[in-house]
Design a protein around this motif. Structure first.
Motif, PDB file in Angstrom:
ATOM      1  N   GLU A 195      38.719  45.880  42.611  1.00 62.43           N
ATOM      2  CA  GLU A 195      40.178  45.817  42.520  1.00 62.43           C
ATOM      3  C   GLU A 195      40.737  47.210  42.795  1.00 62.43           C
ATOM      4  O   GLU A 195      40.287  48.192  42.198  1.00 62.43           O
ATOM      5  N   TRP A 237      39.998  36.507  46.257  1.00 60.33           N
ATOM      6  CA  TRP A 237      41.002  37.196  45.429  1.00 60.33           C
ATOM      7  C   TRP A 237      40.578  37.201  43.960  1.00 60.33           C
ATOM      8  O   TRP A 237      40.942  38.113  43.204  1.00 60.33           O
ATOM      9  N   ASN A 241      41.138  42.188  44.011  1.00 57.96           N
ATOM     10  CA  ASN A 241      41.985  42.116  45.215  1.00 57.96           C
ATOM     11  C   ASN A 241      41.460  42.904  46.408  1.00 57.96           C
ATOM     12  O   ASN A 241      42.035  42.860  47.481  1.00 57.96           O
TER      13      ASN A 241
ATOM     14  N   LEU B 121      46.554  36.330  38.644  1.00 62.44           N
ATOM     15  CA  LEU B 121      46.443  35.673  39.944  1.00 62.44           C
ATOM     16  C   LEU B 121      47.333  34.427  39.986  1.00 62.44           C
ATOM     17  O   LEU B 121      47.475  33.766  38.971  1.00 62.44           O
ATOM     18  N   PRO B 122      47.874  34.066  41.114  1.00 61.18           N
ATOM     19  CA  PRO B 122      47.801  34.803  42.371  1.00 61.18           C
ATOM     20  C   PRO B 122      48.761  35.990  42.388  1.00 61.18           C
ATOM     21  O   PRO B 122      49.880  35.876  41.903  1.00 61.18           O
TER      22      PRO B 122
END
Lengths: 286, 128
Positions: A195, A237, A241, B121-122
Protein backbone atom coordinates in the motif's frame (compact mmCIF):
# COMPACT_ATOMS: atom_id res chain seq x y z
CA UNK A 1 20.40 -20.67 -29.97
CA UNK A 2 20.87 -18.64 -26.82
CA UNK A 3 20.76 -20.33 -23.43
CA UNK A 4 18.30 -19.08 -20.86
CA UNK A 5 20.48 -19.84 -17.86
CA UNK A 6 18.52 -18.27 -15.02
CA UNK A 7 15.14 -16.74 -14.26
CA UNK A 8 14.95 -14.48 -11.21
CA UNK A 9 11.79 -13.00 -9.73
CA UNK A 10 12.11 -10.72 -6.75
CA UNK A 11 10.78 -7.67 -4.99
CA UNK A 12 12.59 -4.35 -5.51
CA UNK A 13 12.96 -2.47 -2.28
CA UNK A 14 14.37 1.03 -2.76
CA UNK A 15 15.50 1.21 0.89
CA UNK A 16 17.96 -1.69 0.56
CA UNK A 17 20.80 0.43 -0.79
CA UNK A 18 20.69 2.88 2.09
CA UNK A 19 20.12 0.19 4.73
CA UNK A 20 23.05 -1.88 3.46
CA UNK A 21 25.52 0.99 3.05
CA UNK A 22 24.69 2.98 6.19
CA UNK A 23 27.50 3.46 8.72
CA UNK A 24 27.19 1.20 11.80
CA UNK A 25 25.70 3.92 14.04
CA UNK A 26 22.76 4.54 11.71
CA UNK A 27 22.38 1.03 10.36
CA UNK A 28 18.86 -0.28 11.02
CA UNK A 29 18.61 -3.46 13.10
CA UNK A 30 17.09 -5.46 10.25
CA UNK A 31 19.95 -4.62 7.85
CA UNK A 32 22.26 -7.53 8.67
CA UNK A 33 19.71 -10.25 7.99
CA UNK A 34 18.54 -8.41 4.88
CA UNK A 35 22.09 -8.19 3.52
CA UNK A 36 22.70 -11.87 4.24
CA UNK A 37 19.58 -12.85 2.33
CA UNK A 38 20.38 -10.59 -0.60
CA UNK A 39 23.95 -11.85 -0.84
CA UNK A 40 22.75 -15.46 -0.83
CA UNK A 41 20.27 -14.55 -3.56
CA UNK A 42 22.95 -12.76 -5.57
CA UNK A 43 24.91 -15.99 -5.65
CA UNK A 44 22.03 -17.68 -7.52
CA UNK A 45 22.65 -15.30 -10.42
CA UNK A 46 26.44 -15.32 -10.24
CA UNK A 47 26.45 -19.11 -10.41
CA UNK A 48 24.55 -19.04 -13.74
CA UNK A 49 27.35 -17.00 -15.41
CA UNK A 50 25.06 -14.84 -17.58
CA UNK A 51 26.34 -12.65 -20.43
CA UNK A 52 23.27 -10.43 -20.70
CA UNK A 53 20.34 -9.52 -18.44
CA UNK A 54 16.78 -8.97 -19.62
CA UNK A 55 15.30 -6.81 -16.86
CA UNK A 56 11.55 -6.56 -16.32
CA UNK A 57 10.30 -3.67 -14.20
CA UNK A 58 7.84 -0.80 -14.15
CA UNK A 59 8.56 2.90 -14.41
CA UNK A 60 7.16 4.76 -11.39
CA UNK A 61 5.98 7.86 -13.31
CA UNK A 62 9.52 8.97 -14.02
CA UNK A 63 9.86 9.04 -17.80
CA UNK A 64 6.47 7.59 -18.67
CA UNK A 65 3.35 9.58 -17.88
CA UNK A 66 -0.34 9.83 -18.69
CA UNK A 67 0.23 11.95 -21.79
CA UNK A 68 1.74 8.96 -23.56
CA UNK A 69 1.54 5.74 -21.57
CA UNK A 70 2.73 2.45 -23.06
CA UNK A 71 1.49 -0.87 -21.65
CA UNK A 72 4.66 -2.80 -22.49
CA UNK A 73 7.87 -1.10 -23.61
CA UNK A 74 11.33 -2.34 -24.54
CA UNK A 75 14.39 -0.14 -24.32
CA UNK A 76 16.76 -0.22 -27.28
CA UNK A 77 19.75 1.94 -26.54
CA UNK A 78 23.50 1.53 -26.10
CA UNK A 79 23.29 2.88 -22.53
CA UNK A 80 20.71 3.52 -19.87
CA UNK A 81 21.30 6.11 -17.23
CA UNK A 82 19.63 5.13 -14.02
CA UNK A 83 17.79 6.64 -11.07
CA UNK A 84 16.18 10.03 -10.71
CA UNK A 85 16.47 13.08 -8.51
CA UNK A 86 13.39 12.08 -6.52
CA UNK A 87 14.84 8.58 -5.91
CA UNK A 88 18.07 10.14 -4.74
CA UNK A 89 16.01 12.42 -2.49
CA UNK A 90 13.72 9.78 -1.01
CA UNK A 91 15.84 6.63 -1.02
CA UNK A 92 19.43 7.83 -1.34
CA UNK A 93 19.87 5.85 -4.56
CA UNK A 94 23.03 6.60 -6.54
CA UNK A 95 23.14 7.72 -10.15
CA UNK A 96 24.15 4.80 -12.36
CA UNK A 97 24.89 4.04 -15.99
CA UNK A 98 24.13 0.61 -17.42
CA UNK A 99 25.25 -0.72 -20.76
CA UNK A 100 22.53 -1.77 -23.20
CA UNK A 101 22.40 -4.78 -25.51
CA UNK A 102 20.93 -3.31 -28.67
CA UNK A 103 21.07 -6.50 -30.71
CA UNK A 104 18.91 -8.39 -28.22
CA UNK A 105 16.58 -5.39 -27.86
CA UNK A 106 16.12 -5.21 -31.63
CA UNK A 107 15.51 -8.94 -31.82
CA UNK A 108 12.92 -8.92 -29.02
CA UNK A 109 11.11 -5.96 -30.58
CA UNK A 110 10.89 -7.57 -34.01
CA UNK A 111 10.14 -11.07 -32.79
CA UNK A 112 7.72 -9.71 -30.19
CA UNK A 113 5.73 -7.84 -32.85
CA UNK A 114 5.60 -11.00 -34.92
CA UNK A 115 4.45 -13.00 -31.89
CA UNK A 116 1.53 -10.66 -31.13
CA UNK A 117 3.07 -8.20 -28.65
CA UNK A 118 2.99 -4.69 -30.08
CA UNK A 119 5.71 -3.33 -27.81
CA UNK A 120 6.37 0.36 -27.56
CA UNK A 121 10.08 1.15 -27.64
CA UNK A 122 12.47 3.80 -26.48
CA UNK A 123 15.88 4.77 -27.84
CA UNK A 124 16.58 7.01 -24.87
CA UNK A 125 15.37 5.57 -21.62
CA UNK A 126 16.40 6.52 -18.14
CA UNK A 127 15.64 3.52 -15.95
CA UNK A 128 14.35 3.84 -12.41
CA UNK A 129 14.65 1.80 -9.23
CA UNK A 130 12.54 -1.06 -10.58
CA UNK A 131 15.57 -1.83 -12.79
CA UNK A 132 18.43 -0.45 -10.69
CA UNK A 133 17.42 -2.12 -7.40
CA UNK A 134 17.82 -5.64 -8.80
CA UNK A 135 21.15 -4.56 -10.31
CA UNK A 136 22.22 -3.35 -6.85
CA UNK A 137 21.06 -6.56 -5.19
CA UNK A 138 21.92 -9.23 -7.77
CA UNK A 139 24.73 -7.70 -9.86
CA UNK A 140 26.22 -4.74 -7.99
CA UNK A 141 29.22 -4.63 -10.33
CA UNK A 142 26.70 -3.60 -13.01
CA UNK A 143 29.05 -5.05 -15.61
CA UNK A 144 26.56 -6.83 -17.88
CA UNK A 145 24.56 -5.32 -20.74
CA UNK A 146 20.83 -5.15 -20.17
CA UNK A 147 17.57 -5.06 -22.06
CA UNK A 148 14.99 -3.18 -19.97
CA UNK A 149 11.34 -4.09 -20.37
CA UNK A 150 8.74 -1.92 -18.70
CA UNK A 151 5.18 -2.92 -17.88
CA UNK A 152 2.31 -0.67 -16.86
CA UNK A 153 1.19 -1.63 -13.36
CA UNK A 154 0.34 1.91 -12.30
CA UNK A 155 -1.90 3.84 -14.68
CA UNK A 156 -5.29 2.25 -15.42
CA UNK A 157 -6.43 0.76 -17.70
CA UNK A 158 -3.84 -1.99 -17.09
CA UNK A 159 -3.36 -5.19 -19.04
CA UNK A 160 -4.95 -8.12 -17.21
CA UNK A 161 -2.93 -10.68 -15.22
CA UNK A 162 -3.18 -13.38 -17.93
CA UNK A 163 -1.56 -10.97 -20.36
CA UNK A 164 1.44 -10.58 -18.08
CA UNK A 165 1.74 -14.38 -17.87
CA UNK A 166 1.44 -14.63 -21.65
CA UNK A 167 4.14 -12.00 -22.08
CA UNK A 168 6.41 -14.01 -19.80
CA UNK A 169 5.84 -17.19 -21.78
CA UNK A 170 6.50 -15.33 -25.02
CA UNK A 171 9.70 -13.75 -23.69
CA UNK A 172 11.01 -17.15 -22.77
CA UNK A 173 10.23 -18.57 -26.21
CA UNK A 174 11.84 -15.61 -27.92
CA UNK A 175 14.98 -15.70 -25.81
CA UNK A 176 15.37 -19.44 -26.35
CA UNK A 177 14.99 -18.92 -30.11
CA UNK A 178 17.48 -16.03 -30.24
CA UNK A 179 20.24 -17.00 -32.68
CA UNK A 180 23.15 -16.26 -30.39
CA UNK A 181 25.61 -18.15 -28.24
CA UNK A 182 25.09 -15.80 -25.31
CA UNK A 183 23.88 -16.83 -21.89
CA UNK A 184 20.77 -14.90 -20.93
CA UNK A 185 19.23 -14.34 -17.51
CA UNK A 186 15.77 -12.80 -17.19
CA UNK A 187 15.27 -10.85 -13.97
CA UNK A 188 11.92 -9.35 -13.08
CA UNK A 189 10.85 -7.41 -10.05
CA UNK A 190 7.45 -6.66 -8.62
CA UNK A 191 5.66 -6.50 -5.31
CA UNK A 192 3.73 -8.66 -2.94
CA UNK A 193 0.97 -6.89 -1.00
CA UNK A 194 1.80 -3.20 -0.88
CA UNK A 195 0.00 0.00 0.00
CA UNK A 196 1.38 3.41 -0.98
CA UNK A 197 -0.48 6.65 -0.40
CA UNK A 198 -3.36 4.90 1.38
CA UNK A 199 -4.56 4.20 4.93
CA UNK A 200 -2.72 0.87 5.19
CA UNK A 201 0.72 2.15 4.21
CA UNK A 202 3.91 1.67 6.23
CA UNK A 203 2.51 -0.72 8.82
CA UNK A 204 4.68 -3.16 10.79
CA UNK A 205 4.56 -5.64 7.85
CA UNK A 206 2.90 -5.89 4.45
CA UNK A 207 -0.77 -4.84 4.40
CA UNK A 208 -1.99 -8.38 3.69
CA UNK A 209 0.20 -11.16 5.17
CA UNK A 210 -2.31 -13.79 4.06
CA UNK A 211 -2.02 -12.68 0.43
CA UNK A 212 1.77 -12.67 0.79
CA UNK A 213 1.75 -16.22 2.15
CA UNK A 214 -0.36 -17.43 -0.76
CA UNK A 215 1.61 -15.46 -3.32
CA UNK A 216 4.94 -16.84 -2.12
CA UNK A 217 3.49 -20.34 -2.35
CA UNK A 218 2.19 -19.77 -5.90
CA UNK A 219 5.55 -18.49 -7.06
CA UNK A 220 7.68 -21.06 -5.24
CA UNK A 221 5.54 -23.90 -6.61
CA UNK A 222 5.15 -22.43 -10.09
CA UNK A 223 1.40 -22.58 -9.56
CA UNK A 224 0.41 -20.19 -12.34
CA UNK A 225 -3.10 -21.62 -12.63
CA UNK A 226 -3.91 -20.94 -8.97
CA UNK A 227 -2.58 -17.40 -9.27
CA UNK A 228 -4.63 -16.82 -12.43
CA UNK A 229 -7.75 -18.23 -10.76
CA UNK A 230 -7.51 -15.91 -7.78
CA UNK A 231 -5.92 -12.74 -9.13
CA UNK A 232 -7.83 -10.16 -11.15
CA UNK A 233 -7.33 -6.44 -11.71
CA UNK A 234 -10.15 -5.85 -9.21
CA UNK A 235 -8.97 -8.36 -6.61
CA UNK A 236 -5.50 -6.83 -6.46
CA UNK A 237 -6.88 -3.72 -4.72
CA UNK A 238 -7.75 -5.84 -1.69
CA UNK A 239 -4.21 -6.71 -0.53
CA UNK A 240 -3.09 -3.08 -1.00
CA UNK A 241 -3.44 -0.27 -3.51
CA UNK A 242 0.02 -0.84 -5.05
CA UNK A 243 -0.31 -4.62 -5.29
CA UNK A 244 -0.79 -4.52 -9.07
CA UNK A 245 3.00 -4.78 -9.10
CA UNK A 246 2.38 -8.45 -8.34
CA UNK A 247 1.59 -8.84 -12.03
CA UNK A 248 5.31 -8.51 -12.74
CA UNK A 249 5.77 -11.61 -10.58
CA UNK A 250 3.07 -13.30 -12.65
CA UNK A 251 4.96 -12.33 -15.79
CA UNK A 252 8.05 -14.01 -14.33
CA UNK A 253 6.01 -17.10 -13.47
CA UNK A 254 5.15 -17.19 -17.17
CA UNK A 255 8.86 -17.05 -18.00
CA UNK A 256 9.73 -19.78 -15.49
CA UNK A 257 6.87 -22.11 -16.42
CA UNK A 258 4.76 -24.29 -14.12
CA UNK A 259 7.63 -25.70 -12.10
CA UNK A 260 8.97 -25.26 -8.60
CA UNK A 261 11.58 -22.58 -8.08
CA UNK A 262 15.10 -23.90 -7.50
CA UNK A 263 15.60 -21.21 -4.88
CA UNK A 264 12.96 -19.48 -2.75
CA UNK A 265 13.42 -17.17 0.18
CA UNK A 266 11.56 -14.30 1.80
CA UNK A 267 11.95 -11.71 4.54
CA UNK A 268 9.18 -10.02 6.48
CA UNK A 269 10.13 -6.36 6.59
CA UNK A 270 8.24 -3.33 7.84
CA UNK A 271 5.52 -2.31 5.38
CA UNK A 272 6.19 -5.04 2.80
CA UNK A 273 7.49 -8.57 2.41
CA UNK A 274 10.67 -9.20 0.47
CA UNK A 275 10.82 -12.32 -1.71
CA UNK A 276 13.54 -13.98 -3.78
CA UNK A 277 13.06 -16.74 -6.36
CA UNK A 278 15.36 -18.34 -8.93
CA UNK A 279 14.79 -21.01 -11.55
CA UNK A 280 17.48 -22.72 -13.66
CA UNK A 281 15.81 -23.79 -16.91
CA UNK A 282 18.93 -25.67 -17.99
CA UNK A 283 19.62 -27.15 -14.56
CA UNK A 284 21.72 -25.59 -11.83
CA UNK A 285 25.04 -26.84 -13.19
CA UNK A 286 24.47 -25.82 -16.83
CA UNK B 1 -17.02 23.64 -26.21
CA UNK B 2 -15.58 21.94 -23.21
CA UNK B 3 -16.59 23.49 -19.92
CA UNK B 4 -13.86 24.40 -17.48
CA UNK B 5 -12.49 21.47 -15.54
CA UNK B 6 -15.18 19.18 -16.80
CA UNK B 7 -15.32 15.56 -15.69
CA UNK B 8 -12.40 13.22 -15.51
CA UNK B 9 -9.77 15.07 -17.46
CA UNK B 10 -8.86 17.38 -14.61
CA UNK B 11 -7.86 14.30 -12.60
CA UNK B 12 -5.19 14.05 -15.25
CA UNK B 13 -4.25 17.65 -14.59
CA UNK B 14 -3.92 17.09 -10.84
CA UNK B 15 -1.58 14.18 -11.58
CA UNK B 16 0.34 16.37 -14.04
CA UNK B 17 0.78 19.00 -11.35
CA UNK B 18 2.02 16.45 -8.78
CA UNK B 19 4.35 14.89 -11.36
CA UNK B 20 5.71 18.22 -12.59
CA UNK B 21 6.43 19.58 -9.12
CA UNK B 22 7.91 16.34 -7.81
CA UNK B 23 10.59 16.13 -10.51
CA UNK B 24 11.95 19.65 -9.96
CA UNK B 25 13.80 20.43 -6.69
CA UNK B 26 13.14 24.18 -6.97
CA UNK B 27 9.43 23.64 -7.51
CA UNK B 28 9.25 21.26 -4.55
CA UNK B 29 10.58 24.05 -2.30
CA UNK B 30 8.36 26.66 -3.90
CA UNK B 31 5.27 24.50 -3.43
CA UNK B 32 6.19 23.83 0.20
CA UNK B 33 6.70 27.52 0.98
CA UNK B 34 3.82 28.97 -1.07
CA UNK B 35 1.27 26.35 -2.07
CA UNK B 36 -1.48 28.70 -3.23
CA UNK B 37 0.87 30.94 -5.17
CA UNK B 38 2.52 27.94 -6.80
CA UNK B 39 -0.81 26.41 -7.83
CA UNK B 40 -2.04 29.72 -9.26
CA UNK B 41 1.18 30.25 -11.21
CA UNK B 42 1.30 26.67 -12.44
CA UNK B 43 -2.31 26.61 -13.61
CA UNK B 44 -1.84 29.91 -15.47
CA UNK B 45 1.58 29.22 -17.00
CA UNK B 46 2.24 25.48 -17.06
CA UNK B 47 -1.01 23.51 -17.01
CA UNK B 48 -1.44 23.73 -20.78
CA UNK B 49 2.15 22.95 -21.70
CA UNK B 50 2.20 19.43 -23.13
CA UNK B 51 5.04 17.51 -21.55
CA UNK B 52 6.84 16.40 -24.68
CA UNK B 53 6.08 19.37 -26.94
CA UNK B 54 7.54 22.84 -27.44
CA UNK B 55 5.70 25.44 -25.38
CA UNK B 56 4.08 27.06 -28.44
CA UNK B 57 2.21 23.81 -29.16
CA UNK B 58 0.24 24.01 -25.95
CA UNK B 59 -3.27 22.86 -25.10
CA UNK B 60 -6.03 25.41 -24.71
CA UNK B 61 -8.41 23.75 -22.28
CA UNK B 62 -6.67 22.47 -19.15
CA UNK B 63 -8.05 23.74 -15.84
CA UNK B 64 -8.55 22.43 -12.32
CA UNK B 65 -11.97 22.12 -10.76
CA UNK B 66 -12.47 24.37 -7.76
CA UNK B 67 -12.14 21.40 -5.39
CA UNK B 68 -8.88 20.28 -7.00
CA UNK B 69 -7.40 23.77 -6.96
CA UNK B 70 -8.31 24.21 -3.30
CA UNK B 71 -6.94 20.80 -2.28
CA UNK B 72 -3.62 21.50 -3.99
CA UNK B 73 -3.48 25.06 -2.60
CA UNK B 74 -3.98 23.84 0.97
CA UNK B 75 -1.67 20.78 0.80
CA UNK B 76 -4.75 18.67 1.49
CA UNK B 77 -3.54 15.18 0.62
CA UNK B 78 -6.63 13.60 2.20
CA UNK B 79 -8.81 15.53 -0.24
CA UNK B 80 -6.52 14.62 -3.14
CA UNK B 81 -6.99 10.94 -2.24
CA UNK B 82 -10.75 11.47 -2.21
CA UNK B 83 -10.65 13.19 -5.60
CA UNK B 84 -8.84 10.24 -7.17
CA UNK B 85 -5.37 11.72 -7.63
CA UNK B 86 -2.88 8.92 -8.17
CA UNK B 87 -1.86 7.73 -4.70
CA UNK B 88 1.76 7.16 -5.68
CA UNK B 89 2.23 10.65 -7.09
CA UNK B 90 0.63 12.31 -4.07
CA UNK B 91 2.65 10.24 -1.60
CA UNK B 92 5.99 10.80 -3.30
CA UNK B 93 5.61 14.57 -3.55
CA UNK B 94 4.19 14.96 -0.04
CA UNK B 95 7.04 12.94 1.46
CA UNK B 96 9.36 15.45 -0.19
CA UNK B 97 7.37 18.31 1.30
CA UNK B 98 6.86 17.12 4.86
CA UNK B 99 9.04 14.16 5.85
CA UNK B 100 11.65 16.65 7.08
CA UNK B 101 9.24 17.95 9.74
CA UNK B 102 9.09 14.61 11.58
CA UNK B 103 11.83 13.36 13.88
CA UNK B 104 11.00 9.63 13.65
CA UNK B 105 11.85 7.69 10.48
CA UNK B 106 8.61 7.21 8.49
CA UNK B 107 6.88 9.58 10.94
CA UNK B 108 5.17 11.55 8.19
CA UNK B 109 4.24 8.41 6.23
CA UNK B 110 2.50 7.00 9.32
CA UNK B 111 0.70 10.27 10.02
CA UNK B 112 -0.43 10.27 6.38
CA UNK B 113 -1.87 6.77 6.87
CA UNK B 114 -3.65 7.91 10.06
CA UNK B 115 -5.20 10.84 8.25
CA UNK B 116 -6.66 8.43 5.68
CA UNK B 117 -8.02 5.95 8.25
CA UNK B 118 -11.66 6.62 7.46
CA UNK B 119 -11.20 5.16 3.99
CA UNK B 120 -11.85 1.51 3.30
CA UNK B 121 -12.19 -0.36 0.02
CA UNK B 122 -13.13 0.49 -2.60
CA UNK B 123 -10.89 3.54 -2.65
CA UNK B 124 -11.77 6.48 -4.91
CA UNK B 125 -11.25 5.68 -8.58
CA UNK B 126 -7.88 6.81 -9.93
CA UNK B 127 -8.77 6.14 -13.58
CA UNK B 128 -8.09 9.24 -15.66
Amino acid sequence: MADLVAVLATTHHPFFYRASTAPPESRPDFADEWVRKVEAYRETLTRARPDVLVMVGSDHFHQLFYDNMPQFLIGKAPYYDGNYYNEEREFGLPRMRLKGHEELSAYLLRAGLDAGFDFAFSNELRVDHSITCPIITTRPRADLPIVPIYTNIFAPPLPRPWRFVQLGRTLRQLVEAWPSAERVAIIGTGHLSLELGGPRQFGPHGPDPEFDRKAVEWIANGDIEAALREVTLDSLWTPGNATHGFMDFMLMMGVAGPIKADYADSLDLFHTMEAYFTWYPKGAAA
Amino acid sequence: MVSEGSGRMSKYLVNKFLYSIDRDPALVERYRADPRGTVTWWEAERANVILNLPEMERSTWQAFTEAEREALATHDYVKLFELGAHHFLTLTLYIALFERDYAEPLGFQREYARQLQRWSLPYPDITT
